[in-house]
Design a protein around this motif. Structure first.
Motif, PDB file in Angstrom:
ATOM      1  N   ALA A  40      54.601  37.067  50.066  1.00 13.42           N
ATOM      2  CA  ALA A  40      55.056  37.766  48.858  1.00 13.42           C
ATOM      3  C   ALA A  40      54.117  37.467  47.689  1.00 13.42           C
ATOM      4  CB  ALA A  40      56.487  37.350  48.519  1.00 13.42           C
ATOM      5  N   ALA A  41      53.708  36.220  47.568  1.00 15.37           N
ATOM      6  CA  ALA A  41      52.799  35.849  46.474  1.00 15.37           C
ATOM      7  C   ALA A  41      51.467  36.573  46.623  1.00 15.37           C
ATOM      8  CB  ALA A  41      52.586  34.332  46.462  1.00 15.37           C
ATOM      9  N   LEU A  42      50.995  36.686  47.851  1.00 10.79           N
ATOM     10  CA  LEU A  42      49.723  37.371  48.069  1.00 10.79           C
ATOM     11  C   LEU A  42      49.864  38.865  47.803  1.00 10.79           C
ATOM     12  CD1 LEU A  42      46.807  36.756  49.067  1.00 10.79           C
ATOM     13  CD2 LEU A  42      47.551  37.617  51.283  1.00 10.79           C
ATOM     14  N   ALA A  43      50.931  39.459  48.319  1.00  9.63           N
ATOM     15  CA  ALA A  43      51.158  40.893  48.123  1.00  9.63           C
ATOM     16  C   ALA A  43      51.317  41.233  46.643  1.00  9.63           C
ATOM     17  CB  ALA A  43      52.395  41.342  48.904  1.00  9.63           C
ATOM     18  N   ALA A  44      51.772  40.262  45.864  1.00 12.03           N
ATOM     19  CA  ALA A  44      51.972  40.477  44.420  1.00 12.03           C
ATOM     20  C   ALA A  44      50.656  40.641  43.675  1.00 12.03           C
ATOM     21  CB  ALA A  44      52.756  39.306  43.831  1.00 12.03           C
ATOM     22  N   GLN A  45      49.544  40.271  44.323  1.00 13.24           N
ATOM     23  CA  GLN A  45      48.256  40.312  43.623  1.00 13.24           C
ATOM     24  C   GLN A  45      47.811  41.730  43.249  1.00 13.24           C
ATOM     25  OE1 GLN A  45      46.437  37.369  42.711  1.00 13.24           O
ATOM     26  NE2 GLN A  45      48.556  36.821  43.081  1.00 13.24           N
ATOM     27  N   SER A  46      48.404  42.746  43.881  1.00 12.33           N
ATOM     28  CA  SER A  46      48.058  44.117  43.495  1.00 12.33           C
ATOM     29  C   SER A  46      48.669  44.516  42.161  1.00 12.33           C
ATOM     30  CB  SER A  46      48.580  45.113  44.545  1.00 12.33           C
ATOM     31  OG  SER A  46      48.037  44.867  45.810  1.00 12.33           O
ATOM     32  N   PHE A  47      49.640  43.731  41.704  1.00 11.83           N
ATOM     33  CA  PHE A  47      50.462  44.155  40.565  1.00 11.83           C
ATOM     34  C   PHE A  47      50.253  43.265  39.342  1.00 11.83           C
ATOM     35  CE2 PHE A  47      52.990  44.976  44.519  1.00 11.83           C
ATOM     36  CZ  PHE A  47      52.742  46.341  44.569  1.00 11.83           C
ATOM     37  N   VAL A  48      50.478  43.850  38.164  1.00 11.18           N
ATOM     38  CA  VAL A  48      50.501  43.022  36.961  1.00 11.18           C
ATOM     39  C   VAL A  48      51.930  42.625  36.610  1.00 11.18           C
ATOM     40  CG1 VAL A  48      48.323  43.875  36.044  1.00 11.18           C
ATOM     41  CG2 VAL A  48      50.456  45.064  35.448  1.00 11.18           C
TER      42      VAL A  48
ATOM     43  N   ASN B 228      40.973  44.054  41.738  1.00 13.86           N
ATOM     44  CA  ASN B 228      40.844  43.199  40.559  1.00 13.86           C
ATOM     45  C   ASN B 228      41.921  42.134  40.424  1.00 13.86           C
ATOM     46  OD1 ASN B 228      38.416  44.207  39.082  1.00 13.86           O
ATOM     47  ND2 ASN B 228      39.503  46.131  39.440  1.00 13.86           N
ATOM     48  N   GLY B 229      43.155  42.468  40.790  1.00 14.82           N
ATOM     49  CA  GLY B 229      44.179  41.419  40.789  1.00 14.82           C
ATOM     50  C   GLY B 229      43.793  40.284  41.730  1.00 14.82           C
TER      51      GLY B 229
ATOM     52  N   ALA C   8      35.619  38.495  47.507  1.00 14.20           N
ATOM     53  CA  ALA C   8      36.973  38.272  47.003  1.00 14.20           C
ATOM     54  C   ALA C   8      37.534  39.473  46.239  1.00 14.20           C
ATOM     55  CB  ALA C   8      36.977  37.014  46.126  1.00 14.20           C
ATOM     56  N   GLY C   9      37.365  40.673  46.813  1.00 18.09           N
ATOM     57  CA  GLY C   9      37.956  41.863  46.202  1.00 18.09           C
ATOM     58  C   GLY C   9      39.175  42.309  47.006  1.00 18.09           C
ATOM     59  N   ALA C  10      39.146  43.574  47.444  1.00 20.12           N
ATOM     60  CA  ALA C  10      40.269  44.082  48.255  1.00 20.12           C
ATOM     61  C   ALA C  10      39.982  43.808  49.736  1.00 20.12           C
ATOM     62  CB  ALA C  10      40.481  45.571  47.994  1.00 20.12           C
ATOM     63  N   THR C  11      38.894  44.419  50.233  1.00 19.67           N
ATOM     64  CA  THR C  11      38.451  44.073  51.585  1.00 19.67           C
ATOM     65  C   THR C  11      36.949  44.054  51.600  1.00 19.67           C
ATOM     66  OG1 THR C  11      38.532  44.595  53.941  1.00 19.67           O
ATOM     67  CG2 THR C  11      38.702  46.475  52.438  1.00 19.67           C
ATOM     68  N   PRO C  12      36.359  42.889  51.824  1.00 25.83           N
ATOM     69  CA  PRO C  12      37.019  41.603  52.004  1.00 25.83           C
ATOM     70  C   PRO C  12      37.684  41.123  50.716  1.00 25.83           C
ATOM     71  CG  PRO C  12      34.660  41.277  51.850  1.00 25.83           C
ATOM     72  CD  PRO C  12      34.884  42.760  51.891  1.00 25.83           C
ATOM     73  N   GLY C  13      38.697  40.300  50.882  1.00 29.57           N
ATOM     74  CA  GLY C  13      39.389  39.740  49.735  1.00 29.57           C
ATOM     75  C   GLY C  13      40.878  39.672  50.007  1.00 29.57           C
ATOM     76  N   LEU C  14      41.616  40.556  49.339  1.00 32.60           N
ATOM     77  CA  LEU C  14      43.069  40.582  49.536  1.00 32.60           C
ATOM     78  C   LEU C  14      43.431  40.716  51.016  1.00 32.60           C
ATOM     79  CD1 LEU C  14      46.013  40.841  48.530  1.00 32.60           C
ATOM     80  CD2 LEU C  14      45.565  43.265  48.097  1.00 32.60           C
ATOM     81  N   LEU C  15      42.760  41.650  51.691  1.00 35.42           N
ATOM     82  CA  LEU C  15      43.134  41.907  53.089  1.00 35.42           C
ATOM     83  C   LEU C  15      42.673  40.778  54.014  1.00 35.42           C
ATOM     84  CD1 LEU C  15      42.505  45.754  53.404  1.00 35.42           C
ATOM     85  CD2 LEU C  15      44.480  44.527  52.480  1.00 35.42           C
TER      86      LEU C  15
ATOM     87  N   THR D  14      49.094  52.057  45.233  1.00 35.71           N
ATOM     88  CA  THR D  14      48.201  51.062  44.626  1.00 35.71           C
ATOM     89  C   THR D  14      46.761  51.547  44.740  1.00 35.71           C
ATOM     90  OG1 THR D  14      47.934  49.827  46.707  1.00 35.71           O
ATOM     91  CG2 THR D  14      49.708  49.130  45.248  1.00 35.71           C
ATOM     92  N   SER D  15      46.082  51.578  43.612  1.00 31.59           N
ATOM     93  CA  SER D  15      44.704  52.060  43.609  1.00 31.59           C
ATOM     94  C   SER D  15      43.760  50.987  44.150  1.00 31.59           C
ATOM     95  CB  SER D  15      44.289  52.413  42.181  1.00 31.59           C
ATOM     96  OG  SER D  15      44.386  51.266  41.344  1.00 31.59           O
ATOM     97  N   MET D  16      42.581  51.435  44.538  1.00 27.24           N
ATOM     98  CA  MET D  16      41.542  50.481  44.930  1.00 27.24           C
ATOM     99  C   MET D  16      41.312  49.478  43.807  1.00 27.24           C
ATOM    100  SD  MET D  16      37.513  51.186  45.663  1.00 27.24           S
ATOM    101  CE  MET D  16      37.164  51.319  43.905  1.00 27.24           C
ATOM    102  N   GLU D  17      41.289  49.964  42.579  1.00 20.34           N
ATOM    103  CA  GLU D  17      41.010  49.084  41.441  1.00 20.34           C
ATOM    104  C   GLU D  17      42.080  47.992  41.328  1.00 20.34           C
ATOM    105  OE1 GLU D  17      40.987  52.351  41.443  1.00 20.34           O
ATOM    106  OE2 GLU D  17      39.186  53.109  40.435  1.00 20.34           O
TER     107      GLU D  17
END
Lengths: 352, 352
Positions: B183-191, A321-322, A172-179, A314-317
């Protein structure tokens, strides 16, 4: 949803950034953080600023060889700026012979445990989960692991997690995770998904020191290495590999858990998922735009590709983490509803 | 998750396509379908092929003026090819004075009710929900409404839904719906999210006959019209408006529920969401690529834009109905876990 308390196992790059990002989230309180040197626990909420400042540059990138007992005392690899190593450089932490056990012992007041532990043995996270299950922890455990084969190890424990009341969220990070989640969502236009292509770009110059563990883990994906041989590389050998590639390493057809995580959610077959990317450790600019392409057939017979792209800034971090905290919250919701076992990011998305 | 049974209220373009797409989904069984002429109920599962074939071209695009009692007998606007109008052209259906009540009466065997009812009065869906709550229905209700103000009307009923055990999922089509979730998912990169821009393209030539209700609803978004004046337009007047625009109508700054749905999920302020798009009723090719842009600030201080794009070959129908059924399933999961009240697409996504 009420207040959520969480613990971080590991205070390397991922753990530190998770603590930092959590400060931007309402109703999320970090109450424990540990590395293999010690543990900080405060149910009023950790002072994240102090903890991060005190341990800045104090990252323990050493590869664990103790199988998660926390008893190892190997000291090389710790970037030590103060007198004390790792998390115990913070005034909130104290040394411990078995920091993970101390978190387990406080488990009844911890809603979720983030396992921010890259680069250990394959079975390190599963075995750590065993300790929590055996220690009567019932809550959320969440990791940002990348390797497909670890999912199977977690699935083997599904029944034990259900008995314990553990909701385990994996990858559940960026990839795999967000992506992975984005792919699952993009798949909703289709009745059959034929290909998912995940292509990532990471520029890591200023974050390199904090993310050596992640870089080591990435090197294990190169054709000439595997996770065992990468684990045995010295820092100098890793630098030499980076030099050989002029700082820019391209990966193709990686063993990335996205494939099994998408298959288990019913999105497509694992073999139809391809993951690759480019890592640049000498620039912060991404060497390529992180892009997910989901190709499928619609109910009305068209073939099309939906696309999700992360902004290059957007950084990897930020992208790890979000989303990790978002999936953590989704896991807590499941846990409180009595849903236990193993879930991937795509399982937490709306969809069939 | 076990088998899910669902009913469709409305057998216009959206309802028909939802039935069709449901055939591609495991463990999802359509058990009831109605329009204002009649109702078909079969708990072994409707024969969707028969129902769609028998009623093909038999779409009732008439604007309801009965406030959801089902008692209206206005007959103009029904595209009638056989002897019987609307759903009763199917051998599985029979005429009814109050088809909605018949669905309510079977509610204990229906997990979810899809309200596929565009183009009615603003309070038609809320008042229909009232009837289900008063009729002791406890399950999922889901709509694909577009108007921001209807969300408030549903929120006013939140307590009644909670008392009844209804999980109401609102705005769960393409936009709002798939794109709101993206949009909600894409928002996860941001604070912090500063802007969300949703821009859609729809080419509707071959689907125009089935989607006249949707076109009417879109026309209500033009500056010169509102939903009341658009409702009173004759078919000829609508054709004249389309001619005036050479078949291609561009919309800016629409009152689209994405804004309040994103705000209620804590993603951003409603005023930071902008929705617009281009509708072409004379071509099937999309006049523009449907794109969601989410701009925000990362925890490490960068500003970036994440982007989600739908393949131009995906039809509006594909992008409405797959997501609607996906959200339906997510709603059933919530409902079975005892979570009642009003939820939007973004509420069903992982995230803080």
């Amino acid at each position: 949803m009420n207040e959520i308390t969480f613990a971080v196992l590991g205070t390397g790059g991922i753990g530190r950034r998770a603590l930092e990002v959590s400060q931007h989230k309402d109703a999320l309180t970090p109450v424990a953080a540990c590395d293999r040197h010690g543990v900080a626990v405060d149910f009023d909420g950790l002072d994240v600023d102090e903890l991060l400042a005190a341990t800045e540059g104090n990252i323990d990138n050493e590869v664990a060889t103790d199988g998660g007992t926390g008893a190892t005392t190997a000291e090389s690899g710790v970037k030590q700026h103060g007198e004390r190593k790792g998390v115990v450089a913070s005034s909130q932490a104290r040394p411990s012979e078995d920091p993970i056990q101390e978190v387990i012992d406080h488990g009844d007041r911890i809603d979720a445990v983030l396992l921010a532990l890259p680069n250990y043995e394959h079975d390190f996270i599963p075995r750590t989960a065993d300790r929590f299950a055996e220690g009567d922890y019932s809550g959320v455990m969440i990791d940002v692991l990348k390797r497909s084969r670890v999912i199977d190890m977690l699935d083997d424990r599904s029944e034990a997690f259900e008995d314990a009341g553990i909701t385990f969220i994996c990858g559940a990070g960026a990839t795999p995770g967000l992506l992975t989640g984005a792919a699952a969502l993009a798949a909703q236009s289709f009745v059959e998904v034929t290909d998912i292509d995940i292509w990532w770009g990471v520029g890591l110059k200023s974050g390199y020191e904090d993310n050596r563990g992640t870089v080591r883990e990435d090197i294990a994906h190169l054709p000439e290495y595997d996770i065992e041989t990468a684990r045995e590389l010295s820092e100098d050998e890793i630098e030499a590999i980076i030099d050989d590639h002029d700082g820019v390493i391209e990966f193709e057809d990686m063993e990335h858990a996205d494939d099994v995580l998408l298959e288990r959610a019913g999105i497509c077959d694992a073999e139809d998922v391809e993951v690759g990317g480019i890592l640049d450790v000498r620039n912060d600019e991404k060497p390529t735009t992180t892009t997910v392409r989901v190709t499928g057939r619609t109910f009305d017979g068209e073939t099309a590709t939906n696309t999700f792209q992360l902004g290059d800034e957007t950084s990897m971090e930020a992208n790890v983490n979000g989303p990790a905290l978002g999936y953590l919250k989704a896991g807590v919701r499941r846990n409180r509803a009595g849903e236990y076992g193993v879930f991937g990011p795509a399982d937490l998305m709306p969809g069939f």
